[in-house]
Design a protein around this motif. Structure first.
Motif, PDB file in Angstrom:
ATOM      1  N   VAL A   1      30.371  52.377  46.783  1.00  0.00           N
ATOM      2  CA  VAL A   1      30.717  51.238  47.627  1.00  0.00           C
ATOM      3  C   VAL A   1      29.514  50.370  47.986  1.00  0.00           C
ATOM      4  O   VAL A   1      29.668  49.209  48.367  1.00  0.00           O
ATOM      5  CB  VAL A   1      31.435  51.688  48.927  1.00  0.00           C
ATOM      6  N   THR A   2      28.298  50.916  47.919  1.00  0.00           N
ATOM      7  CA  THR A   2      27.124  50.096  48.219  1.00  0.00           C
ATOM      8  C   THR A   2      26.730  49.301  46.973  1.00  0.00           C
ATOM      9  O   THR A   2      27.508  49.213  46.014  1.00  0.00           O
ATOM     10  CB  THR A   2      25.954  50.977  48.715  1.00  0.00           C
ATOM     11  N   GLN A   3      25.539  48.711  46.970  1.00  0.00           N
ATOM     12  CA  GLN A   3      25.109  47.907  45.824  1.00  0.00           C
ATOM     13  C   GLN A   3      25.121  48.758  44.556  1.00  0.00           C
ATOM     14  O   GLN A   3      24.471  49.791  44.489  1.00  0.00           O
ATOM     15  CB  GLN A   3      23.702  47.374  46.081  1.00  0.00           C
ATOM     16  N   GLY A   4      25.891  48.325  43.565  1.00  0.00           N
ATOM     17  CA  GLY A   4      26.033  49.111  42.353  1.00  0.00           C
ATOM     18  C   GLY A   4      26.548  48.280  41.189  1.00  0.00           C
ATOM     19  O   GLY A   4      26.191  47.103  41.045  1.00  0.00           O
ATOM     20  N   PRO A   5      27.427  48.841  40.378  1.00  0.00           N
ATOM     21  CA  PRO A   5      27.859  48.153  39.158  1.00  0.00           C
ATOM     22  C   PRO A   5      28.633  46.867  39.389  1.00  0.00           C
ATOM     23  O   PRO A   5      28.543  45.938  38.593  1.00  0.00           O
ATOM     24  CB  PRO A   5      28.726  49.203  38.446  1.00  0.00           C
ATOM     25  N   ARG A   6      29.388  46.781  40.485  1.00  0.00           N
ATOM     26  CA  ARG A   6      30.139  45.542  40.704  1.00  0.00           C
ATOM     27  C   ARG A   6      29.207  44.408  41.130  1.00  0.00           C
ATOM     28  O   ARG A   6      29.453  43.248  40.808  1.00  0.00           O
ATOM     29  CB  ARG A   6      31.235  45.744  41.766  1.00  0.00           C
ATOM     30  N   VAL A   7      28.144  44.741  41.863  1.00  0.00           N
ATOM     31  CA  VAL A   7      27.153  43.718  42.205  1.00  0.00           C
ATOM     32  C   VAL A   7      26.503  43.186  40.938  1.00  0.00           C
ATOM     33  O   VAL A   7      26.349  41.970  40.758  1.00  0.00           O
ATOM     34  CB  VAL A   7      26.086  44.284  43.175  1.00  0.00           C
ATOM     35  N   ALA A   8      26.133  44.086  40.028  1.00  0.00           N
ATOM     36  CA  ALA A   8      25.527  43.660  38.757  1.00  0.00           C
ATOM     37  C   ALA A   8      26.492  42.784  37.958  1.00  0.00           C
ATOM     38  O   ALA A   8      26.089  41.776  37.350  1.00  0.00           O
ATOM     39  CB  ALA A   8      25.126  44.889  37.946  1.00  0.00           C
ATOM     40  N   GLU A   9      27.774  43.133  37.974  1.00  0.00           N
ATOM     41  CA  GLU A   9      28.781  42.333  37.263  1.00  0.00           C
ATOM     42  C   GLU A   9      28.931  40.955  37.899  1.00  0.00           C
ATOM     43  O   GLU A   9      29.034  39.935  37.191  1.00  0.00           O
ATOM     44  CB  GLU A   9      30.121  43.069  37.275  1.00  0.00           C
ATOM     45  N   PHE A  10      28.942  40.921  39.222  1.00  0.00           N
ATOM     46  CA  PHE A  10      29.054  39.638  39.929  1.00  0.00           C
ATOM     47  C   PHE A  10      27.860  38.750  39.595  1.00  0.00           C
ATOM     48  O   PHE A  10      28.006  37.550  39.328  1.00  0.00           O
ATOM     49  CB  PHE A  10      29.151  39.895  41.431  1.00  0.00           C
ATOM     50  N   GLU A  11      26.658  39.327  39.592  1.00  0.00           N
ATOM     51  CA  GLU A  11      25.463  38.563  39.258  1.00  0.00           C
ATOM     52  C   GLU A  11      25.551  37.988  37.849  1.00  0.00           C
ATOM     53  O   GLU A  11      25.229  36.811  37.620  1.00  0.00           O
ATOM     54  CB  GLU A  11      24.228  39.455  39.375  1.00  0.00           C
ATOM     55  N   GLU A  12      26.005  38.788  36.915  1.00  0.00           N
ATOM     56  CA  GLU A  12      26.111  38.333  35.527  1.00  0.00           C
ATOM     57  C   GLU A  12      27.126  37.205  35.393  1.00  0.00           C
ATOM     58  O   GLU A  12      26.872  36.188  34.728  1.00  0.00           O
ATOM     59  CB  GLU A  12      26.503  39.512  34.629  1.00  0.00           C
ATOM     60  N   LYS A  13      28.272  37.353  36.039  1.00  0.00           N
ATOM     61  CA  LYS A  13      29.315  36.329  35.939  1.00  0.00           C
ATOM     62  C   LYS A  13      28.910  35.062  36.688  1.00  0.00           C
ATOM     63  O   LYS A  13      29.271  33.948  36.265  1.00  0.00           O
ATOM     64  CB  LYS A  13      30.643  36.879  36.463  1.00  0.00           C
ATOM     65  N   PHE A  14      28.180  35.218  37.777  1.00  0.00           N
ATOM     66  CA  PHE A  14      27.712  34.048  38.521  1.00  0.00           C
ATOM     67  C   PHE A  14      26.723  33.256  37.663  1.00  0.00           C
ATOM     68  O   PHE A  14      26.802  32.025  37.587  1.00  0.00           O
ATOM     69  CB  PHE A  14      27.055  34.484  39.833  1.00  0.00           C
ATOM     70  N   SER A  15      25.810  33.955  37.005  1.00  0.00           N
ATOM     71  CA  SER A  15      24.850  33.285  36.119  1.00  0.00           C
ATOM     72  C   SER A  15      25.567  32.558  34.995  1.00  0.00           C
ATOM     73  O   SER A  15      25.200  31.441  34.624  1.00  0.00           O
ATOM     74  CB  SER A  15      23.868  34.303  35.532  1.00  0.00           C
ATOM     75  N   SER A  16      26.590  33.197  34.452  1.00  0.00           N
ATOM     76  CA  SER A  16      27.350  32.581  33.369  1.00  0.00           C
ATOM     77  C   SER A  16      28.040  31.315  33.841  1.00  0.00           C
ATOM     78  O   SER A  16      28.066  30.298  33.132  1.00  0.00           O
ATOM     79  CB  SER A  16      28.378  33.579  32.827  1.00  0.00           C
ATOM     80  N   TYR A  17      28.601  31.351  35.040  1.00  0.00           N
ATOM     81  CA  TYR A  17      29.284  30.166  35.579  1.00  0.00           C
ATOM     82  C   TYR A  17      28.293  29.030  35.832  1.00  0.00           C
ATOM     83  O   TYR A  17      28.522  27.891  35.420  1.00  0.00           O
ATOM     84  CB  TYR A  17      30.010  30.517  36.880  1.00  0.00           C
ATOM     85  N   ILE A  18      27.199  29.346  36.497  1.00  0.00           N
ATOM     86  CA  ILE A  18      26.217  28.319  36.862  1.00  0.00           C
ATOM     87  C   ILE A  18      25.464  27.802  35.649  1.00  0.00           C
ATOM     88  O   ILE A  18      25.118  26.618  35.562  1.00  0.00           O
ATOM     89  CB  ILE A  18      25.219  28.878  37.906  1.00  0.00           C
TER      90      ILE A  18
END
Length: 384
Positions: free
Chosen positions: A36-53
């Motif tokens: 539940v803390t910083q982990g794989p979903r945070v990494a996924e969010f970062e990757e998708k955010f970079s892709s969007y921007i």
């Protein structure tokens, strides 16, 4: 039947986050995963955010305030330094500078856009100036080309406070593919994309991204994910003082889902903003938003400025609307009028900032708003 006779059963808020069953399921999945803390979903969010921007690196953190704080720490801003920023912004803008021991120096705004006026930068630059913090206020991009020209002339770093600007465009490119060194976003519930609380830093500098990732997690040399997936025993080190500015996987799961909805959020906000502008532009005492031709705002907020006699009656107009179950907000705060930053020096020099703060107000705008509700708001404003 007049528009004002349409019954309004509940208060129309200034803003309301749009959270659906998809976000609920995403959080439940994270809770059941055991991480539940910083982990794989945070990494996924970062990757998708970079892709969007369209940026190289995104670093998720606990808020935009912590994003700005880390950005300044990463470039070495500290005691004795000065950072130029607008006063017309939420107090977190100036606070993020103060946290480092540096001093915020306020530059006045362009009244037509509510953003920092590039022509006013030179007068506040000093030998101690280290950086310029540019705010893309209410989702309208600042005039970055002119600001960067001044910054480059004086060798200054430019950081973008893009708290309100997700989806906004400048010269045909999304804000967040940094024109400066880094851009910082907010995912507070008042923002278009929310994770409850949370923030993101975008950059094209690999070394900065790596330093930001370490600083947000106590400056640990190895992240929790790396240690968890290691096939050999490994121990982390702490080579400097870091911070606990992490985003949780629960927040990231919401962010991933919201990112998939963002296009529809933006389309609907721009639609309602266009309706406001068309309906209000002929009111002589209402100044609707001015949008430069090279900008496409996301309309995180729809702010109008009152002119003439109405300007002095702004608070009475807001009270009138509140009695009709329409919630509004005063213009963006002037930070230099708040006790931690108050001084006669700034009050006498930030005349455009003062005028905007005293005469503007924010009207309701949110995804779930209906045309009927907006028509009611418009008619109520006309009859104030």
């Amino acid at each position: 039947m007049s528009v004002l006779s349409i019954p309004v059963s509940a208060m129309i808020p200034v803003a309301r986050p749009y959270i659906g069953s998809e976000e609920e399921k995403a959080v439940i999945d994270v809770l059941r995963s055991g991480w539940v803390t910083q982990g794989p979903r945070v990494a996924e969010f970062e990757e998708k955010f970079s892709s969007y921007i369209g940026c190289d690196y995104s670093v998720a953190v606990s808020s935009c305030t912590t994003a700005l704080h880390l950005a300044f720490m990463a470039i070495g801003v500290g005691p004795g330094d000065e950072v130029i920023c607008p006063s017309l912004s939420f107090i977190a803008t100036a606070n993020s500078i103060t946290y480092t021991g540096a001093t915020p120096i306020f530059a006045d705004i362009d009244l037509s856009t509510y953003n920092i006026d590039p022509a006013r930068l030179e007068e506040v630059i000093s030998p101690r100036t280290k950086a310029i913090l540019v705010v893309h206020q209410i989702g309208l991009p600042a005039e970055m080309n002119e600001i960067l020209a001044v910054a480059n002339k004086h060798g200054l770093v430019v950081i973008e406070d893009a708290a309100c600007a997700i989806g906004s465009e400048y010269d045909g490119k999304l804000i967040g593919k940094p024109l400066g060194t880094m851009a910082c976003f907010s995912f507070h519930p008042r923002k278009i994309l929310t994770t409850g609380e949370g923030g993101m830093i975008t950059t094209s500098n690999a070394k900065l991204a790596e330093r930001l990732r370490r600083l947000r997690q106590h400056a640990m040399s190895l992240s929790d994910v790396v240690r968890h997936n290691a096939t050999q025993v490994s121990s982390e080190t702490y080579d400097e003082v870091g911070y606990n500015f992490r985003m949780t996987d629960m927040q990231a799961a919401i962010g991933i889902t919201q990112l998939g909805r963002l296009a529809s959020f933006l389309e609907r906000r721009r639609y309602f903003a266009a309706r406001y502008t068309k309906a209000l532009q002929n009111l002589p005492w209402v100044q609707t938003p001015v949008v430069p031709t090279n900008c496409r705002p996301n309309y995180q907020s729809y702010m109008v400025r009152l002119t003439g006699d109405s300007a002095t009656k702004r608070d009475a107009i807001m009270q009138n609307l509140l009695e009709k179950k329409i919630s509004t907000r005063r213009a963006i705060m002037a930070t230099h009028r708040e006790p931690p930053y108050r001084s006669a020096h700034w009050e006498s020099r930030l005349l455009q900032t003062n005028l905007a703060c005293d005469t503007a107000l924010i009207l309701p705008l949110f995804h779930q708003m209906t045309e009927s509700e907006q028509d009611y708001i418009i008619e109520a404003l006309r009859t104030c």
